[in-house]
Motif scaffolding. Structure first.
Motif, PDB file in Angstrom:
ATOM      1  N   TYR A 165      41.106 -30.547  33.358  1.00  0.00           N
ATOM      2  CA  TYR A 165      42.505 -30.110  33.360  1.00  0.00           C
ATOM      3  C   TYR A 165      43.273 -30.730  34.520  1.00  0.00           C
ATOM      4  CZ  TYR A 165      40.147 -27.215  30.064  1.00  0.00           C
ATOM      5  OH  TYR A 165      39.358 -26.825  29.007  1.00  0.00           O
ATOM      6  N   SER A 166      42.755 -30.581  35.720  1.00  0.00           N
ATOM      7  CA  SER A 166      43.452 -31.160  36.874  1.00  0.00           C
ATOM      8  C   SER A 166      43.072 -32.631  37.070  1.00  0.00           C
ATOM      9  CB  SER A 166      43.091 -30.394  38.146  1.00  0.00           C
ATOM     10  OG  SER A 166      41.758 -30.672  38.544  1.00  0.00           O
ATOM     11  N   LYS A 167      41.913 -33.027  36.568  1.00  0.00           N
ATOM     12  CA  LYS A 167      41.358 -34.367  36.827  1.00  0.00           C
ATOM     13  C   LYS A 167      41.120 -34.606  38.319  1.00  0.00           C
ATOM     14  CE  LYS A 167      42.649 -36.089  32.526  1.00  0.00           C
ATOM     15  NZ  LYS A 167      42.176 -35.046  31.619  1.00  0.00           N
ATOM     16  N   PHE A 168      41.092 -33.530  39.067  1.00  0.00           N
ATOM     17  CA  PHE A 168      40.882 -33.625  40.511  1.00  0.00           C
ATOM     18  C   PHE A 168      39.440 -33.191  40.801  1.00  0.00           C
ATOM     19  CE2 PHE A 168      41.317 -32.274  44.951  1.00  0.00           C
ATOM     20  CZ  PHE A 168      42.072 -33.307  45.477  1.00  0.00           C
ATOM     21  N   HIS A 169      38.579 -34.183  40.967  1.00  0.00           N
ATOM     22  CA  HIS A 169      37.155 -33.901  41.137  1.00  0.00           C
ATOM     23  C   HIS A 169      36.850 -33.646  42.615  1.00  0.00           C
ATOM     24  CE1 HIS A 169      35.708 -35.802  37.125  1.00  0.00           C
ATOM     25  NE2 HIS A 169      36.939 -35.338  37.008  1.00  0.00           N
ATOM     26  N   VAL A 170      36.117 -32.574  42.861  1.00  0.00           N
ATOM     27  CA  VAL A 170      35.791 -32.191  44.238  1.00  0.00           C
ATOM     28  C   VAL A 170      34.287 -31.950  44.346  1.00  0.00           C
ATOM     29  CG1 VAL A 170      36.280 -30.554  46.112  1.00  0.00           C
ATOM     30  CG2 VAL A 170      38.052 -31.047  44.406  1.00  0.00           C
ATOM     31  N   GLY A 171      33.730 -32.390  45.465  1.00  0.00           N
ATOM     32  CA  GLY A 171      32.329 -32.106  45.773  1.00  0.00           C
ATOM     33  C   GLY A 171      32.244 -31.477  47.157  1.00  0.00           C
ATOM     34  N   CYS A 217      30.178 -28.419  42.933  1.00  0.00           N
ATOM     35  CA  CYS A 217      31.328 -29.168  42.424  1.00  0.00           C
ATOM     36  C   CYS A 217      32.305 -28.176  41.798  1.00  0.00           C
ATOM     37  CB  CYS A 217      30.883 -30.201  41.383  1.00  0.00           C
ATOM     38  SG  CYS A 217      30.084 -29.488  39.938  1.00  0.00           S
ATOM     39  N   ASN A 218      33.544 -28.608  41.633  1.00  0.00           N
ATOM     40  CA  ASN A 218      34.483 -27.691  40.978  1.00  0.00           C
ATOM     41  C   ASN A 218      34.219 -27.650  39.477  1.00  0.00           C
ATOM     42  OD1 ASN A 218      35.594 -30.364  40.996  1.00  0.00           O
ATOM     43  ND2 ASN A 218      37.658 -29.585  40.658  1.00  0.00           N
ATOM     44  N   VAL A 219      34.397 -26.464  38.932  1.00  0.00           N
ATOM     45  CA  VAL A 219      34.143 -26.217  37.504  1.00  0.00           C
ATOM     46  C   VAL A 219      35.372 -25.498  36.951  1.00  0.00           C
ATOM     47  CG1 VAL A 219      32.639 -25.089  35.817  1.00  0.00           C
ATOM     48  CG2 VAL A 219      31.649 -26.064  37.908  1.00  0.00           C
ATOM     49  N   VAL A 239      36.434 -22.594  39.293  1.00  0.00           N
ATOM     50  CA  VAL A 239      35.711 -22.320  40.541  1.00  0.00           C
ATOM     51  C   VAL A 239      35.731 -23.583  41.398  1.00  0.00           C
ATOM     52  CG1 VAL A 239      33.465 -21.698  41.535  1.00  0.00           C
ATOM     53  CG2 VAL A 239      34.228 -20.626  39.406  1.00  0.00           C
ATOM     54  N   CYS A 240      36.035 -23.413  42.674  1.00  0.00           N
ATOM     55  CA  CYS A 240      36.083 -24.547  43.603  1.00  0.00           C
ATOM     56  C   CYS A 240      34.677 -25.032  43.968  1.00  0.00           C
ATOM     57  CB  CYS A 240      36.797 -24.143  44.885  1.00  0.00           C
ATOM     58  SG  CYS A 240      38.576 -23.953  44.733  1.00  0.00           S
ATOM     59  N   ALA A 241      34.616 -26.270  44.417  1.00  0.00           N
ATOM     60  CA  ALA A 241      33.342 -26.876  44.816  1.00  0.00           C
ATOM     61  C   ALA A 241      32.676 -26.091  45.952  1.00  0.00           C
ATOM     62  CB  ALA A 241      33.577 -28.320  45.250  1.00  0.00           C
ATOM     63  N   GLU A 242      33.459 -25.678  46.928  1.00  0.00           N
ATOM     64  CA  GLU A 242      32.892 -24.952  48.071  1.00  0.00           C
ATOM     65  C   GLU A 242      32.288 -23.633  47.612  1.00  0.00           C
ATOM     66  OE1 GLU A 242      35.921 -26.221  47.717  1.00  0.00           O
ATOM     67  OE2 GLU A 242      36.862 -26.727  49.623  1.00  0.00           O
ATOM     68  N   ALA A 243      33.004 -22.977  46.691  1.00  0.00           N
ATOM     69  CA  ALA A 243      32.522 -21.681  46.191  1.00  0.00           C
ATOM     70  C   ALA A 243      31.205 -21.855  45.448  1.00  0.00           C
ATOM     71  CB  ALA A 243      33.582 -21.050  45.286  1.00  0.00           C
TER      72      ALA A 243
HETATM   73  N1  THU Z   1      39.500 -27.569  44.509  1.00  0.00           N
HETATM   74  C1  THU Z   1      38.264 -27.453  45.061  1.00  0.00           C
HETATM   75  O1  THU Z   1      37.246 -27.450  44.350  1.00  0.00           O
HETATM   76  N2  THU Z   1      38.175 -27.355  46.406  1.00  0.00           N
HETATM   77  C2  THU Z   1      39.216 -27.456  47.268  1.00  0.00           C
HETATM   78  O2  THU Z   1      39.016 -27.432  48.464  1.00  0.00           O
HETATM   79  C3  THU Z   1      40.573 -27.612  46.748  1.00  0.00           C
HETATM   80  C4  THU Z   1      40.718 -27.559  45.278  1.00  0.00           C
HETATM   81  C5  THU Z   1      39.594 -27.727  43.065  1.00  0.00           C
HETATM   82  C6  THU Z   1      40.157 -26.590  42.293  1.00  0.00           C
HETATM   83  C7  THU Z   1      40.646 -27.265  41.037  1.00  0.00           C
HETATM   84  O3  THU Z   1      39.547 -27.410  40.136  1.00  0.00           O
HETATM   85  C8  THU Z   1      41.056 -28.654  41.507  1.00  0.00           C
HETATM   86  O4  THU Z   1      40.420 -28.835  42.765  1.00  0.00           O
HETATM   87  C9  THU Z   1      42.550 -28.832  41.643  1.00  0.00           C
HETATM   88  O5  THU Z   1      43.113 -27.816  42.386  1.00  0.00           O
END
Ligand code: THU
Length: 139
Positions: A28-34, A48-50, A59-63
């Protein structure tokens, strides 16, 4: 210590965070985080973000990394590396700052890197979430 004099993130955590980022589910966001953290016992645990079609349920990557750490039987970590997209530092969201707060000392280190592995920002937990509310407030 902040950006200009950022100390470098450790190579093993960089590699683990980048590998986790490759697994992100972010259609959805296409913003990949690890994210990758090192526990007080030396384990490296990543997340990773899911995302979810019901957007707020993502859910954020850190979580994810923190949940996996607790599942593994640990509740303290000393450092965490976060990687997002490009050269704008992917600083943890407010909710993740509070989650990081729960399981760290004030001198824990938060590194934000870019997707080439370069350290963009190095912060203590106290810098990340000053004047925080934590377990001690409940005593
Ligand atoms: N996101 C993270 O996983 N960690 C962050 O520190 C900032 C944001 C994710 C949440 C969402 O899936 C995507 O990045 C865009 O906000």
């Amino acid at each position: 210590m902040t950006s200009q004099t950022a100390s470098q993130a450790p190579r093993d955590l960089i590699d683990a965070a980048l590998a986790a980022r490759d697994k992100a589910y972010a259609p959805y966001s296409k913003f990949h985080v690890g994210a990758a953290l090192r526990t007080e016992n030396g384990q490296i645990i990543a997340g990773c973000n899911v995302e979810n079609a019901a957007y707020p349920e993502g859910v954020c990557a850190e979580a994810g990394a923190i949940s996996a750490m607790v599942l593994s039987g640990e509740t303290r970590f000393d450092e965490i590396v976060v990687v997002g997209l490009g050269d704008v530092a992917c600083t943890p969201c407010g909710g993740c700052r509070q989650k990081i707060r729960e399981f760290t000392e004030s001198d824990a280190t938060i590194y934000i890197i870019n997707d080439a592995g370069k350290t963009l920002l190095t912060l203590s937990r106290e810098e990340l979430i000053p004047h925080s509310f934590g377990p001690e407030n409940l005593k």
